[in-house]
Design a protein around this motif. Sequence first.
Motif, PDB file in Angstrom:
ATOM      1  N   ARG A  65      22.542  -1.933  -6.646  1.00  0.00           N
ATOM      2  CA  ARG A  65      23.896  -1.790  -7.394  1.00  0.00           C
ATOM      3  C   ARG A  65      23.601  -0.119  -7.814  1.00  0.00           C
ATOM      4  NH1 ARG A  65      20.681  -5.239 -10.812  1.00  0.00           N
ATOM      5  NH2 ARG A  65      21.970  -7.019  -9.899  1.00  0.00           N
ATOM      6  N   ASP A  66      24.403   0.334  -8.725  1.00  0.00           N
ATOM      7  CA  ASP A  66      23.935   1.722  -9.023  1.00  0.00           C
ATOM      8  C   ASP A  66      22.676   1.965  -9.659  1.00  0.00           C
ATOM      9  OD1 ASP A  66      26.803   2.599  -8.230  1.00  0.00           O
ATOM     10  OD2 ASP A  66      27.650   2.364 -10.235  1.00  0.00           O
ATOM     11  N   ASN A  67      21.955   2.938  -9.240  1.00  0.00           N
ATOM     12  CA  ASN A  67      20.491   3.483  -9.871  1.00  0.00           C
ATOM     13  C   ASN A  67      19.623   2.262  -9.469  1.00  0.00           C
ATOM     14  OD1 ASN A  67      21.739   5.568 -11.122  1.00  0.00           O
ATOM     15  ND2 ASN A  67      22.147   4.270 -12.965  1.00  0.00           N
ATOM     16  N   LEU A  68      19.851   1.146  -8.475  1.00  0.00           N
ATOM     17  CA  LEU A  68      18.794   0.429  -8.420  1.00  0.00           C
ATOM     18  C   LEU A  68      18.677  -0.043  -6.952  1.00  0.00           C
ATOM     19  CD1 LEU A  68      16.884  -1.706  -8.924  1.00  0.00           C
ATOM     20  CD2 LEU A  68      18.748  -3.262  -9.543  1.00  0.00           C
ATOM     21  N   ASN A  69      17.927   0.633  -6.250  1.00  0.00           N
ATOM     22  CA  ASN A  69      17.390   0.359  -4.768  1.00  0.00           C
ATOM     23  C   ASN A  69      16.183  -0.564  -4.641  1.00  0.00           C
ATOM     24  OD1 ASN A  69      19.420   1.904  -3.230  1.00  0.00           O
ATOM     25  ND2 ASN A  69      18.712   3.443  -4.766  1.00  0.00           N
ATOM     26  N   LEU A  70      16.155  -1.326  -3.300  1.00  0.00           N
ATOM     27  CA  LEU A  70      15.085  -2.295  -3.169  1.00  0.00           C
ATOM     28  C   LEU A  70      14.315  -1.788  -1.711  1.00  0.00           C
ATOM     29  CD1 LEU A  70      13.489  -5.259  -3.523  1.00  0.00           C
ATOM     30  CD2 LEU A  70      15.612  -6.272  -2.256  1.00  0.00           C
ATOM     31  N   LEU A  71      13.054  -2.064  -1.648  1.00  0.00           N
ATOM     32  CA  LEU A  71      12.331  -1.891  -0.627  1.00  0.00           C
ATOM     33  C   LEU A  71      11.366  -3.133  -0.296  1.00  0.00           C
ATOM     34  CD1 LEU A  71      11.495  -0.225   1.974  1.00  0.00           C
ATOM     35  CD2 LEU A  71       9.513   0.711   0.470  1.00  0.00           C
ATOM     36  N   VAL A  72      11.612  -3.885   0.677  1.00  0.00           N
ATOM     37  CA  VAL A  72      11.031  -5.082   0.786  1.00  0.00           C
ATOM     38  C   VAL A  72       9.871  -4.749   1.916  1.00  0.00           C
ATOM     39  CG1 VAL A  72      10.712  -7.419   1.783  1.00  0.00           C
ATOM     40  CG2 VAL A  72      12.682  -6.508   0.364  1.00  0.00           C
ATOM     41  N   MET A  73       8.355  -4.741   1.545  1.00  0.00           N
ATOM     42  CA  MET A  73       7.526  -4.454   2.427  1.00  0.00           C
ATOM     43  C   MET A  73       6.793  -5.409   2.953  1.00  0.00           C
ATOM     44  SD  MET A  73       5.216  -1.478   0.108  1.00  0.00           S
ATOM     45  CE  MET A  73       4.060  -1.817   1.114  1.00  0.00           C
ATOM     46  N   GLY A  74       6.714  -6.730   2.784  1.00  0.00           N
ATOM     47  CA  GLY A  74       5.819  -7.773   3.086  1.00  0.00           C
ATOM     48  C   GLY A  74       4.464  -7.332   2.706  1.00  0.00           C
ATOM     49  N   THR A  75       3.585  -8.215   3.139  1.00  0.00           N
ATOM     50  CA  THR A  75       2.117  -8.097   2.736  1.00  0.00           C
ATOM     51  C   THR A  75       1.270  -7.772   3.754  1.00  0.00           C
ATOM     52  OG1 THR A  75       0.508  -8.943   1.239  1.00  0.00           O
ATOM     53  CG2 THR A  75       1.547 -10.546   2.882  1.00  0.00           C
ATOM     54  N   VAL A  76      -0.131  -7.237   3.494  1.00  0.00           N
ATOM     55  CA  VAL A  76      -0.806  -6.680   4.611  1.00  0.00           C
ATOM     56  C   VAL A  76      -1.632  -7.875   5.115  1.00  0.00           C
ATOM     57  CG1 VAL A  76      -1.100  -4.576   3.488  1.00  0.00           C
ATOM     58  CG2 VAL A  76      -3.040  -6.591   3.202  1.00  0.00           C
ATOM     59  N   LYS A  77      -2.128  -7.761   6.344  1.00  0.00           N
ATOM     60  CA  LYS A  77      -3.113  -8.900   6.803  1.00  0.00           C
ATOM     61  C   LYS A  77      -4.513  -8.800   6.202  1.00  0.00           C
ATOM     62  CE  LYS A  77      -0.719  -8.904  11.456  1.00  0.00           C
ATOM     63  NZ  LYS A  77      -0.944  -8.605  12.873  1.00  0.00           N
ATOM     64  N   GLN A  78      -5.035  -9.985   6.198  1.00  0.00           N
ATOM     65  CA  GLN A  78      -6.323 -10.196   5.850  1.00  0.00           C
ATOM     66  C   GLN A  78      -7.190 -10.497   6.757  1.00  0.00           C
ATOM     67  OE1 GLN A  78      -7.426  -9.315   2.675  1.00  0.00           O
ATOM     68  NE2 GLN A  78      -5.575  -8.525   2.060  1.00  0.00           N
ATOM     69  N   ALA A  79      -8.145 -10.020   6.931  1.00  0.00           N
ATOM     70  CA  ALA A  79      -9.224 -10.347   8.205  1.00  0.00           C
ATOM     71  C   ALA A  79     -10.620  -9.772   7.496  1.00  0.00           C
ATOM     72  CB  ALA A  79      -8.855  -9.701   9.237  1.00  0.00           C
ATOM     73  N   GLU A 138      -0.011  -2.280  10.999  1.00  0.00           N
ATOM     74  CA  GLU A 138       0.722  -2.602   9.991  1.00  0.00           C
ATOM     75  C   GLU A 138       0.138  -2.405   8.570  1.00  0.00           C
ATOM     76  OE1 GLU A 138      -0.309  -4.438  12.631  1.00  0.00           O
ATOM     77  OE2 GLU A 138       0.674  -6.417  12.863  1.00  0.00           O
ATOM     78  N   ASN A 139      -1.122  -2.653   8.346  1.00  0.00           N
ATOM     79  CA  ASN A 139      -1.894  -2.291   7.213  1.00  0.00           C
ATOM     80  C   ASN A 139      -1.699  -0.783   7.037  1.00  0.00           C
ATOM     81  OD1 ASN A 139      -2.311  -4.973   7.103  1.00  0.00           O
ATOM     82  ND2 ASN A 139      -4.680  -4.957   6.870  1.00  0.00           N
ATOM     83  N   VAL A 140      -2.130  -0.029   7.902  1.00  0.00           N
ATOM     84  CA  VAL A 140      -2.147   1.599   7.600  1.00  0.00           C
ATOM     85  C   VAL A 140      -0.755   2.086   7.343  1.00  0.00           C
ATOM     86  CG1 VAL A 140      -2.243   3.564   8.977  1.00  0.00           C
ATOM     87  CG2 VAL A 140      -4.080   1.997   9.259  1.00  0.00           C
ATOM     88  N   LEU A 141       0.458   1.456   7.772  1.00  0.00           N
ATOM     89  CA  LEU A 141       1.555   1.927   7.451  1.00  0.00           C
ATOM     90  C   LEU A 141       1.953   1.359   6.015  1.00  0.00           C
ATOM     91  CD1 LEU A 141       4.235   2.910   8.774  1.00  0.00           C
ATOM     92  CD2 LEU A 141       4.984   0.754   8.305  1.00  0.00           C
TER      93      LEU A 141
END
Length: 290
Positions: free
Chosen positions: A109-123, A131-134
């Motif tokens: 909506r006005d003044n509100l944006n969303l970025l969905v990143m997901g999560t990093v891999k664990q090893a 993916e993790n570097v990005l």
Amino acid sequence: MCQPQPEGLRVVITGKGGVGKTTLTSCLATVLAANDINVLAVDEDPQMNLPNALGLDHEAASRIVPLNLHADYIEEKTGIRPGRSGWGAMFKLNPDVEDVVERFGLKIRDNLNLLVMGTVKQAGGGCLCAENVLLDATIRHLALRRNDAILLDTQAGMEHFGRALSKGFGQCLVVADNTFNALTVACHSAALARQTGIPLVYLVVNRIAPGGSAKLERFQKENGCRLEETFDAIVELPAEPALEALDPDVTRIMEDRESRYAAAVTSLASLLNAPPCSCSSSATTHHHLD
């Protein structure tokens, strides 16, 4: 001397799963945006509940592809396609992600944006993969992004602190309820947040019922964790029965002028906008925001 705060509002929101962390993130984002502050809400939780909590309908939310699954973008920026990186792979460790919000941000909506990143891999101790570097580069970019308030909703627990993704953020909200388990996790999270260099760490105790403060005192006596010494401020949010009926679009609670929870979140937003000095010698403030 006061420790300088990163430019703009940069808040990490973490805590044990199920304590209302995503609900709080979405409501904070809503009240900040309503006050003409450009807000970028960032979902790093693998459950990806933030889009629904912000009011996105199920069909639209289901079409979101998290950043860590955009193989073409990852390859474009790092030089390696996901799944092909590993020992001996050559890729950029500091990719340029200046365009990430413009390409993958979603206007709510006005003044509100969303970025969905997901999560990093664990090893093991962490996965050095494209993916993790990005994702690491994206967090560093967001921490320096001007003219936006950044709210980072992190995965449940404390794993993200081990990757030092939170460096560059000036404030951390550790969300808990007043159960022994959640408060124990909160104390550990606070210590890890300090280690990453976050200057201000607040405890937000959610769903406080009348008389609930007594449980905090009992926890401190039995656990030995002095909350006033561990956190820069302790904020209590009252229980809000209406949230269950509003789920998943919990931000509608902010329209209820009679809601003590909505009033408390609004007061918390004001605290984040005018944080106390991180080197103050004064005692921790205890806020009953109801």
